[in-house]
Design a protein around this motif. Structure first.
Motif, PDB file in Angstrom:
ATOM      1  N   SER A  38       0.817  -1.219   0.000  1.00  0.00           N
ATOM      2  CA  SER A  38       0.000   0.000   0.000  1.00  0.00           C
ATOM      3  C   SER A  38       0.847   1.264   0.000  1.00  0.00           C
ATOM      4  O   SER A  38       1.896   1.325   0.638  1.00  0.00           O
ATOM      5  CB  SER A  38      -0.912   0.007   1.232  1.00  0.00           C
ATOM      6  OG  SER A  38      -1.594   1.250   1.337  1.00  0.00           O
ATOM      7  N   SER A  39       0.347   2.295  -0.668  1.00  0.00           N
ATOM      8  CA  SER A  39       1.042   3.581  -0.681  1.00  0.00           C
ATOM      9  C   SER A  39       0.782   4.378   0.597  1.00  0.00           C
ATOM     10  O   SER A  39       1.457   5.367   0.845  1.00  0.00           O
ATOM     11  CB  SER A  39       0.618   4.407  -1.901  1.00  0.00           C
ATOM     12  OG  SER A  39      -0.761   4.701  -1.836  1.00  0.00           O
ATOM     13  N   GLN A  40      -0.201   3.958   1.425  1.00  0.00           N
ATOM     14  CA  GLN A  40      -0.508   4.688   2.654  1.00  0.00           C
ATOM     15  C   GLN A  40      -0.534   3.841   3.915  1.00  0.00           C
ATOM     16  O   GLN A  40      -0.170   4.322   4.972  1.00  0.00           O
ATOM     17  CB  GLN A  40      -1.853   5.412   2.533  1.00  0.00           C
ATOM     18  CG  GLN A  40      -1.823   6.581   1.603  1.00  0.00           C
ATOM     19  CD  GLN A  40      -3.116   7.366   1.627  1.00  0.00           C
ATOM     20  OE1 GLN A  40      -4.162   6.875   2.048  1.00  0.00           O
ATOM     21  NE2 GLN A  40      -3.051   8.582   1.161  1.00  0.00           N
ATOM     22  N   ALA A  41      -0.991   2.609   3.838  1.00  0.00           N
ATOM     23  CA  ALA A  41      -1.116   1.779   5.048  1.00  0.00           C
ATOM     24  C   ALA A  41       0.263   1.388   5.567  1.00  0.00           C
ATOM     25  O   ALA A  41       1.067   0.822   4.832  1.00  0.00           O
ATOM     26  CB  ALA A  41      -1.938   0.527   4.764  1.00  0.00           C
ATOM     27  N   VAL A  42       0.527   1.706   6.824  1.00  0.00           N
ATOM     28  CA  VAL A  42       1.814   1.323   7.415  1.00  0.00           C
ATOM     29  C   VAL A  42       1.664   0.222   8.459  1.00  0.00           C
ATOM     30  O   VAL A  42       2.625  -0.454   8.792  1.00  0.00           O
ATOM     31  CB  VAL A  42       2.562   2.535   8.024  1.00  0.00           C
ATOM     32  CG1 VAL A  42       2.962   3.509   6.932  1.00  0.00           C
ATOM     33  CG2 VAL A  42       1.745   3.221   9.094  1.00  0.00           C
ATOM     34  N   GLN A 142      -2.530   7.897  -8.070  1.00  0.00           N
ATOM     35  CA  GLN A 142      -1.119   7.556  -8.248  1.00  0.00           C
ATOM     36  C   GLN A 142      -0.722   6.428  -7.298  1.00  0.00           C
ATOM     37  O   GLN A 142       0.061   5.550  -7.654  1.00  0.00           O
ATOM     38  CB  GLN A 142      -0.241   8.786  -8.010  1.00  0.00           C
ATOM     39  CG  GLN A 142      -0.411   9.846  -9.066  1.00  0.00           C
ATOM     40  CD  GLN A 142       0.240  11.171  -8.687  1.00  0.00           C
ATOM     41  OE1 GLN A 142       0.635  11.388  -7.556  1.00  0.00           O
ATOM     42  NE2 GLN A 142       0.340  12.051  -9.672  1.00  0.00           N
ATOM     43  N   GLY A 143      -1.264   6.456  -6.081  1.00  0.00           N
ATOM     44  CA  GLY A 143      -0.983   5.416  -5.095  1.00  0.00           C
ATOM     45  C   GLY A 143      -1.461   4.050  -5.539  1.00  0.00           C
ATOM     46  O   GLY A 143      -0.815   3.032  -5.265  1.00  0.00           O
ATOM     47  N   VAL A 144      -2.595   3.999  -6.234  1.00  0.00           N
ATOM     48  CA  VAL A 144      -3.114   2.727  -6.742  1.00  0.00           C
ATOM     49  C   VAL A 144      -2.124   2.133  -7.745  1.00  0.00           C
ATOM     50  O   VAL A 144      -1.822   0.938  -7.700  1.00  0.00           O
ATOM     51  CB  VAL A 144      -4.521   2.911  -7.359  1.00  0.00           C
ATOM     52  CG1 VAL A 144      -4.920   1.707  -8.203  1.00  0.00           C
ATOM     53  CG2 VAL A 144      -5.545   3.149  -6.260  1.00  0.00           C
ATOM     54  N   SER A 145      -1.595   2.962  -8.624  1.00  0.00           N
ATOM     55  CA  SER A 145      -0.609   2.466  -9.593  1.00  0.00           C
ATOM     56  C   SER A 145       0.633   1.929  -8.883  1.00  0.00           C
ATOM     57  O   SER A 145       1.155   0.870  -9.241  1.00  0.00           O
ATOM     58  CB  SER A 145      -0.216   3.583 -10.565  1.00  0.00           C
ATOM     59  OG  SER A 145      -1.325   3.933 -11.355  1.00  0.00           O
TER      60      SER A 145
END
Length: 158
Positions: A38-42, A142-145
């Motif tokens: 994921s581009s956001q989940a940490v 952009q994060g999905v890509s």
């Protein structure tokens, strides 16, 4: 309290992965795996055992110096075909759809669905903390890509 009046649209992107749907399913259908791609989940703390329909999770997300929690529930769980998570705080549904390809691989589509619009609180916070709906939606797109590229790498590594 003012918010942008632009409609909130769905986000969607697809990728071809040189791995069978069963392998791609292993990567995307376990909520605890999200921080790997994921581009956001940490951090994802799933409540209960292995992910299945109805699994609830607490998610810690990050964007630059900002961290925020969300909660989610698995609302669709069709092994090898479709996996979807609803985020309680904004009512969006993040879904993965898997299709076998003729070459033995998988076409993976990730989609953010907004079937009921966003909550007023979510719109307000996005406008104040993330530069507005339009900017944040562009960033999510952009994060999905980025996420799909990471999933591809994980699945193809085996």
């Amino acid at each position: 309290m003012t918010t942008e009046s632009a409609p909130i649209s769905a986000i969607e992107s697809s990728i071809e992965i040189d791995a069978p749907p069963a392998r791609v399913w292993e990567v995307v259908s376990e909520v605890r795996n999200a921080p790997q791609w994921s581009s956001q989940a940490v951090k994802v703390i799933a409540l209960g055992g292995r992910t299945s329909a109805g699994t609830r999770a607490i998610n810690i997300n990050r964007r630059g110096p900002l961290f925020w929690p969300t909660t989610s529930r698995v609302v669709e769980f069709e092994p090898g075909r479709r996996f979807a998570n609803r985020i309680a705080e904004n009512t969006t549904v993040w879904a993965f759809e898997l299709e076998p390809t003729s070459s033995g691989g998988t076409r993976l589509t990730q989609r953010r669905e907004v079937p009921h619009g966003l909550t007023l609180l979510s719109r307000f916070l996005t406008d104040r903390a993330f530069g507005g709906q339009k900017n944040f939606s562009r960033e999510l797109d952009q994060g999905v890509s980025t996420s799909l590229q990471r999933i591809k790498a994980l699945a193809e590594r085996g």
